[in-house]
Scaffold this active site. Sequence first.
Site, PDB file in Angstrom:
ATOM      1  N   TYR A   1     -14.108 -79.064  -6.447  1.00 39.05           N
ATOM      2  CA  TYR A   1     -14.484 -80.451  -6.661  1.00 39.05           C
ATOM      3  C   TYR A   1     -15.128 -80.689  -8.025  1.00 39.05           C
ATOM      4  O   TYR A   1     -15.385 -81.814  -8.402  1.00 39.05           O
ATOM      5  CB  TYR A   1     -15.446 -80.909  -5.552  1.00 39.05           C
ATOM      6  CG  TYR A   1     -14.797 -81.025  -4.208  1.00 39.05           C
ATOM      7  CD1 TYR A   1     -14.348 -82.239  -3.726  1.00 39.05           C
ATOM      8  CD2 TYR A   1     -14.624 -79.901  -3.414  1.00 39.05           C
ATOM      9  CE1 TYR A   1     -13.751 -82.340  -2.491  1.00 39.05           C
ATOM     10  CE2 TYR A   1     -14.020 -79.997  -2.161  1.00 39.05           C
ATOM     11  CZ  TYR A   1     -13.599 -81.219  -1.717  1.00 39.05           C
ATOM     12  OH  TYR A   1     -12.991 -81.316  -0.489  1.00 39.05           O
TER      13      TYR A   1
ATOM     14  N   HIS B   1     -19.637 -77.342   2.908  1.00 37.36           N
ATOM     15  CA  HIS B   1     -18.675 -76.266   2.666  1.00 37.36           C
ATOM     16  C   HIS B   1     -19.265 -74.928   3.087  1.00 37.36           C
ATOM     17  O   HIS B   1     -20.401 -74.612   2.759  1.00 37.36           O
ATOM     18  CB  HIS B   1     -18.304 -76.188   1.183  1.00 37.36           C
ATOM     19  CG  HIS B   1     -17.407 -77.292   0.743  1.00 37.36           C
ATOM     20  ND1 HIS B   1     -17.320 -77.714  -0.562  1.00 37.36           N
ATOM     21  CD2 HIS B   1     -16.533 -78.065   1.435  1.00 37.36           C
ATOM     22  CE1 HIS B   1     -16.443 -78.703  -0.650  1.00 37.36           C
ATOM     23  NE2 HIS B   1     -15.961 -78.925   0.542  1.00 37.36           N
TER      24      HIS B   1
ATOM     25  N   ARG C   1     -16.787 -86.539   4.985  1.00 38.40           N
ATOM     26  CA  ARG C   1     -15.373 -86.642   5.302  1.00 38.40           C
ATOM     27  C   ARG C   1     -15.132 -87.916   6.107  1.00 38.40           C
ATOM     28  O   ARG C   1     -16.041 -88.433   6.765  1.00 38.40           O
ATOM     29  CB  ARG C   1     -14.912 -85.428   6.099  1.00 38.40           C
ATOM     30  CG  ARG C   1     -15.138 -84.101   5.387  1.00 38.40           C
ATOM     31  CD  ARG C   1     -14.765 -82.934   6.292  1.00 38.40           C
ATOM     32  NE  ARG C   1     -14.937 -81.645   5.622  1.00 38.40           N
ATOM     33  CZ  ARG C   1     -16.033 -80.892   5.702  1.00 38.40           C
ATOM     34  NH1 ARG C   1     -17.071 -81.324   6.424  1.00 38.40           N
ATOM     35  NH2 ARG C   1     -16.118 -79.739   5.076  1.00 38.40           N
TER      36      ARG C   1
ATOM     37  N   HIS D   1     -11.048 -89.071   0.569  1.00 35.44           N
ATOM     38  CA  HIS D   1     -11.332 -87.760  -0.003  1.00 35.44           C
ATOM     39  C   HIS D   1     -11.549 -87.858  -1.512  1.00 35.44           C
ATOM     40  O   HIS D   1     -12.274 -87.047  -2.098  1.00 35.44           O
ATOM     41  CB  HIS D   1     -10.187 -86.788   0.297  1.00 35.44           C
ATOM     42  CG  HIS D   1     -10.608 -85.358   0.250  1.00 35.44           C
ATOM     43  ND1 HIS D   1     -11.308 -84.747   1.274  1.00 35.44           N
ATOM     44  CD2 HIS D   1     -10.452 -84.406  -0.701  1.00 35.44           C
ATOM     45  CE1 HIS D   1     -11.560 -83.487   0.954  1.00 35.44           C
ATOM     46  NE2 HIS D   1     -11.053 -83.250  -0.239  1.00 35.44           N
TER      47      HIS D   1
ATOM     48  N   ARG E   1     -15.090 -88.517  -1.997  1.00 35.31           N
ATOM     49  CA  ARG E   1     -15.836 -87.266  -1.773  1.00 35.31           C
ATOM     50  C   ARG E   1     -15.815 -86.417  -3.047  1.00 35.31           C
ATOM     51  O   ARG E   1     -16.850 -85.882  -3.467  1.00 35.31           O
ATOM     52  CB  ARG E   1     -15.183 -86.519  -0.600  1.00 35.31           C
ATOM     53  CG  ARG E   1     -15.792 -85.180  -0.231  1.00 35.31           C
ATOM     54  CD  ARG E   1     -15.122 -84.702   1.061  1.00 35.31           C
ATOM     55  NE  ARG E   1     -15.345 -83.299   1.350  1.00 35.31           N
ATOM     56  CZ  ARG E   1     -16.410 -82.816   1.996  1.00 35.31           C
ATOM     57  NH1 ARG E   1     -17.383 -83.629   2.374  1.00 35.31           N
ATOM     58  NH2 ARG E   1     -16.514 -81.534   2.258  1.00 35.31           N
TER      59      ARG E   1
END
Length: 336
Positions: free
Chosen positions: A317, A308, A187, A282, A285
Site C-alpha cells: 500500500y 494486516h 475494508r 479498496h 483504503r
Amino acid sequence: MTTAGSSATATAEPLSAEFATLVEDYARHLRLQRELSVHTVRAYTGDVTGLLRHLQRLGLTSLDAVTIRALRSWLAREQTRGQARSTLQRRSAAVRVFFTWAQTSGRVATNPAAGLRSPRKERSLPPHLGQTEAAAMLDAARPGPDPEPDPRASGPGAADRPATPHDPAVVLRDLALLEVLYATGVRVAELCGLDLDDVDTERRLVRVIGKGDKERSVPVGLPALRAVERYLADGRPALAVPTSGPAVFLGERGRRMDPRVVRRVVHAALGRVEGAPDLGPHGLRHAMATHLLEGGADLRSVQEMLGHASLATTQIYTHVTDERLREAFARAHPRA
C-alpha cells in the site's frame, strides 16, 4: 459456470468417487477446524478440484501416485491458459496446503507438493488517489447546512417507498461512509458490519471485526466523526425500519448496507472529481495508508490500523515517489 478460484470449465468431467470424497473431507476440515470463511473454502476447494481433474486426465487415480512432476504439469497448463502469476501463486499454495493436510491426516504417505514452487507474484501499485483528490471527493459529497426535505418522504405509502440517492438521509449516509472509509482504511465488509455500539465517539475509535474474526480498534478523525454523528441524528432515522437492527449504515430499504452499494457510492463520488482515478472502497483504503505514510506515520502503525497479519502486505500500500526518495537522500546522506 465455474466457481470462484476453480480452474475447471463448465463441461469438466466429474471427479472419481475417491477424489470427490477427498474434496468433501478437505472442505469439512477447512470449515470446522480452520474456521475459514465460505468464500475461502470455496476458493481452496475449487483450486484442488481443478488439480484433481488434471490428475485424472493423466491417468492418476490416487494421491499416492502423484509426483511433483504431475503438479508442475498442472501449473504449466494453467500458465498456458493465460492465468496471472498471482493466480498461479495462489493455486500452488492451495495445493501445498492440501497435501500437507492429506499427509497429516494419513491420506497420503509422502507429500509431493513439499518442493513445489510458483512464479513470484508481481506487485504493482494500484492507481493512486492524491490528497487533493480525496479532499475534493469529500467536499463534493458534503450536503448544505440544511438539506431540503424530499417531498416523496411523506404522504401515502412513504414508509414502503425506498429512498433515492438524492434523499437527504442518503446524502448524509454517503458522506459518512466515505469519510469513514478514507479516515480508517477499513475494508468494505468491515464498514458494512459496523454496529451502533462499535462507534466510540468519546475515544474517537471504531471497532471492527476483520479477517479471521480478529477484532481491532481504529482511530477516526473529527471530520469523519462529525459526519457519522450527523448521519446518525438526521439521516439514519429516516432510513430505519423496525427490522433494521443495530447496523450503522442502512440501505435504501432499511436493511444493513450491501457492499455492492458502497462500491457504487465510492465510484460515483470519485466520478464527480475531475482527474480522479476510478476506484472502489479498496482504493480509499490504499489512499488512507499512503497518505499516512506520506505524513510520517511508521509502517507498523499503519499495519495495525489496516489489520494486516504481515508487514509485507502493508508495504504493497505504500506509494513512495522518486521525489520523496530524493528528499530523504538529501536530508540523511552525509555525501548528498
